[in-house]
Design a protein around this motif. Sequence first.
Motif, PDB file in Angstrom:
ATOM      1  N   LYS A   1       1.195   4.141  -3.026  1.00 48.66           N
ATOM      2  CA  LYS A   1       1.007   5.567  -2.758  1.00 48.66           C
ATOM      3  C   LYS A   1       2.184   6.373  -3.284  1.00 48.66           C
ATOM      4  CE  LYS A   1      -0.095   8.782   0.992  1.00 48.66           C
ATOM      5  NZ  LYS A   1      -0.342   8.921   2.447  1.00 48.66           N
TER       6      LYS A   1
ATOM      7  N   LEU B   1      -5.855  -5.130  -3.955  1.00 45.83           N
ATOM      8  CA  LEU B   1      -5.552  -3.715  -4.170  1.00 45.83           C
ATOM      9  C   LEU B   1      -5.708  -3.347  -5.635  1.00 45.83           C
ATOM     10  CD1 LEU B   1      -2.341  -3.381  -1.968  1.00 45.83           C
ATOM     11  CD2 LEU B   1      -4.666  -2.646  -1.386  1.00 45.83           C
TER      12      LEU B   1
ATOM     13  N   GLU C   1       0.839  -1.213   0.000  1.00 44.35           N
ATOM     14  CA  GLU C   1       0.000   0.000   0.000  1.00 44.35           C
ATOM     15  C   GLU C   1       0.868   1.255   0.000  1.00 44.35           C
ATOM     16  OE1 GLU C   1      -4.116  -1.326   2.266  1.00 44.35           O
ATOM     17  OE2 GLU C   1      -2.357  -0.847   3.477  1.00 44.35           O
ATOM     18  N   ARG C   2       1.916   1.251   0.810  1.00 40.73           N
ATOM     19  CA  ARG C   2       2.814   2.419   0.857  1.00 40.73           C
ATOM     20  C   ARG C   2       3.544   2.592  -0.475  1.00 40.73           C
ATOM     21  NH1 ARG C   2       3.423   0.260   6.042  1.00 40.73           N
ATOM     22  NH2 ARG C   2       5.306  -0.911   5.430  1.00 40.73           N
TER      23      ARG C   2
ATOM     24  N   HIS D   1       0.004   5.370  -7.692  1.00 44.79           N
ATOM     25  CA  HIS D   1      -0.890   4.319  -8.170  1.00 44.79           C
ATOM     26  C   HIS D   1      -0.615   3.870  -9.606  1.00 44.79           C
ATOM     27  CE1 HIS D   1      -3.461   4.028  -4.635  1.00 44.79           C
ATOM     28  NE2 HIS D   1      -3.229   5.327  -4.491  1.00 44.79           N
TER      29      HIS D   1
END
Length: 446
Positions: A273, A298, A269-270, A277
Amino acid sequence: MSVFALGLNHTTAPVDLRGRFAFTLEQLAPTLLTFQQRVQPASAPASRAPEAAILSTCNRTELYCAAGPQLVRPAIEWLAGVGGVGADALKNHAYVLEGGEAARHAFRVASGLDSMVLGEPQILGQMKQAVREADVAGTLGTTLHQLFQRSFAVAKEVRTSTEIGSHSISMAAAAVRLAAQLFEDLREIKVLFVGAGEMIELAATHFAAKTPRQMVVANRTLERGEKLATRLGAEAMRLADLPARLHEFDAVISCTASTLPIIGLGAVERALKARKHRPMFMVDLAVPRDIEPEVARLSDIYLYTVDDLSALVQTAGEKRQAAVAQAEAIIETGVQSFVHWLDQRATVPLIQALQAQTDAWRETEIARARKLLAKGTDVEAVLDALSRGLTQKMLHGTLAELHGADSVQRQQLAGTVSRLFLRGEWTPELRTAAARAANDDDTSRS
């Protein structure tokens, strides 16, 4: 003693379940010894311990045993305990093959016919390593040694006599094809390889042929990672630096021996970011998983496991079918030969008992002959008594069985005795002589 194979593979169990039963090379020898101790009765001698070997790859975990069929259930219960599941739950995803079926399975595995990638050559090397580990542990034994050596010979013949290998698309090649569907130009992407084993080396070699903008090898042992990176013209980095640098890479290919995921949801996720994306292509070739399965949910993440690649590595056509049919014929010949050898092994205890009995008779008669010679008995008479004593001992049991049998049994015994002692047909004259001898033997006993 017979053989059986207990296992689960990519066709019977999902990757997460297979991960529960995965073993590293270092774990094989102690695991085999633990298995022997668990299933062998405490009163049984060490020499009667079941032979065992474990084959563990990303696509399968298989336990091969040379033992009686009564050990199948304890083996299932032991393996279920290793994976932390119930025995019944394991049976829903496992297979148990015995005797010739177990041999046929081993030969197909070694030849690449049971692989996700038809004809892939890696499995043969993995099986040879499994055999070496069982040998080191002292659990291999004569029967399994024969099974695996015949597997290797059959696999060699399949690869040299058929075109099975020419129809193989490796997992590494499949990963490159998937990446090419996502990215317009593979020369513009940065690729991270996590691990430095054989599978990663294959994947890196395939990607290197596409000349990506950057390739980096991350490994727990930096020195090993540097060796692979040097061969590929890539960069090496410590595995500990992966979370901080994950965002740099467009493609991540991972295959380590870690028992727990090394790339978690939070780290990805990091990375997304930081990448604003931009999509990431990820391939998890490890069993157990290197990448947490939640990562696949995701957006902008394209995560594939070894099971997801199965559709890409399937080939078809007449040549493939002809190669498979030819390979199966070679395997069947090998199976029949092994089963024949196994059947012969079943008579070994009987042969040993016969040899021990005849040795005992011979020693008894020789001792009696020596006593007679010491008393001054004529040599010719001693030799005559020696020969008669031996023949009477050898024939006594046979004649007793003939005398004690009913008419139907006597006919069957007569044929067997004729084949064993006379090497000829059972004639009426011989039948009469045998009946007379049986009566004489009965008279002498009374």
